[in-house]
Design an enzyme around this catalytic site. Sequence first.
Site, PDB file in Angstrom:
ATOM      1  N   GLY A  44      43.273  31.441  41.586  1.00  0.00           N
ATOM      2  CA  GLY A  44      44.245  32.206  42.249  1.00  0.00           C
ATOM      3  C   GLY A  44      44.303  33.640  41.835  1.00  0.00           C
ATOM      4  N   SER A  45      45.409  34.239  42.164  1.00  0.00           N
ATOM      5  CA  SER A  45      45.565  35.782  41.986  1.00  0.00           C
ATOM      6  C   SER A  45      45.599  36.007  40.396  1.00  0.00           C
ATOM      7  CB  SER A  45      47.063  36.169  42.445  1.00  0.00           C
ATOM      8  OG  SER A  45      46.905  35.872  44.083  1.00  0.00           O
ATOM      9  N   VAL A  46      45.665  35.286  39.282  1.00  0.00           N
ATOM     10  CA  VAL A  46      45.591  35.794  38.103  1.00  0.00           C
ATOM     11  C   VAL A  46      43.997  36.689  38.081  1.00  0.00           C
ATOM     12  CG1 VAL A  46      46.984  34.311  36.800  1.00  0.00           C
ATOM     13  CG2 VAL A  46      44.695  33.476  37.352  1.00  0.00           C
TER      14      VAL A  46
END
Length: 578
Positions: free
Chosen positions: A304-306
């Site tokens: 995801g957004s990491v």
Amino acid sequence: MTAQDHRTFRSPPAARPVTSAVSPWLRWLTEAIWFVEHAFERARADAKPEEDTRVRIVVIQAAFIAVFLLLAAGATRAALFAPAGGGGVHSATGALQRADLTDRNGALLATNITHYGLYIDPAEVWDREAAFRQIRAALPEVSASRLRRVLNGERRLIVQPGLTPSQRQAVHALALGGVSFEPEDRRVYPLGTSAAHLIGAADTGGEGVSGAELAFNEAIRQAGSRGQDFALSIDLRVQGVLENELATAATEAAAKGAVGVVADATTGEILAMASWPTFDPNRRGDAPEGATLNRVTSAHYEMGSVFKTFTVAAALDTGRADLDTMIDASQAYYVGNRRIADFHATNKILSLEEVFIHSSNIGTSRLAVEMGADTMRDYFQRLGLLDAAPIELRESARPSRVRSWDDSTRASLSFGYGILITPLQMTAATVALVNGGIHRPLTLRRGGTGDQGRRVVSSETSAAVRELMRANVLRGSGRSANVEGLRVGGKTGSANKLVNGRYDPSHGVGSFASVFPADGPENTRRYVVFVLVDEPSQGSRLGGAVAAPVVGRVIDRIAGFLGVQRRIDPPTPVEAAP
């Protein structure tokens, strides 16, 4: 013939050997041998057999005394002057020695203790039924079927391996005929579940089979043969904090699993590594299903957004954007027929900093498409996202293969979909971005590997990434990780899992990748903390709610152990949560 002629004729005494040129002890020994030899001759010549016997007795006594003195001297020398072993390795005769494993401060992680195998020779057992009852009473854990089979057999066989000294004594006290014991050198893990996945295990033959025991197998055995310990890079104090906070969070969220890593960003040393659920390596057979899997090294996730940290870093490093670059996120972004929208829609044009803080899928997708396939692939390769994480552990797994680098795939990759990586890869890539831009191997060796690494982004890009991560903790989705005075920076990640061909919101992961302290000169000693909670089923599934608070609590508790000083931060304007 006269009487004189009938007297016993005696040979003239033999000339004594010349000993002036030899040492005194050799001269003494030569004279003693000469004396004994001629004492026998004199006794025979004087017809005194009793004298001959006494001389022989004295000689035999002297020989026994000499042998006894030599043995006593050897034993005394061995006791007083044998080299002291630093490793505390206690092995059965002939067993393969393994050094004690310790943490970086000398705390014991693994050691060898002599156990015993229980053997029975049924031919020497007087009452087999009585022996069966008594052994079962003294040793309830012994297999009843195995014990009866051996007792009713025809030859000596092992009944139960790995008896502790107290168990051996309980059976020995029965005074049963045909029962005997043979020593076994066995590896034990005194801390039970703590750091179990990282430490790994060794088999009964003295060979490492997993974890650090396998990774450093030869080095551990060599240290053991020298009587030394073998130190790992982990700090048990940090390990204990990470395990405690991770288990608490996973239990409260009713999660399927959870992982956590703490790494020194300067040296690449792993200070703590935890995988939940865990198990006791001393009772591996009792481990729940899936508990023996080291999720840090071997489990794969779409993060995801990491991943937005990597996309933004590539844009900064190539000069395609700076912190003030404006990106249109006012409406959904289309890549072909595919529509990409923001989870926290702002519906406005954002600066690069705002793209990061608001975790805009639209913003990072635009950057990825504009950078092109070659640039995107190059930076993913540099950061180690396309290969197994560099560390000594054999369990470190390769990521899933990215089959296409077209516009749509790059858009997905920009916010952490389309590639499955391990938490260890995530940690290694984060370390490289925040330590000044140097990618170096992670390691479980105390003091690091000495590898100078390779530059993957400029020091200016690294400083900008740290600034963005700090801003995200102060004003963005990572605020629940903030710890007063420790200048924490980080990026949240939330992703749904692919279930039966579709992304299912009820099966997701929440993660948070952080650095502290995020400010200061490039040579500041920094630490990376990464936490991922797998399939939380109670409460929020978002990384900012389920993982970021765990990171904040861990950092708050371990900063003192790592020598990170707290500094009161000036008041900072607070932006509304996206």
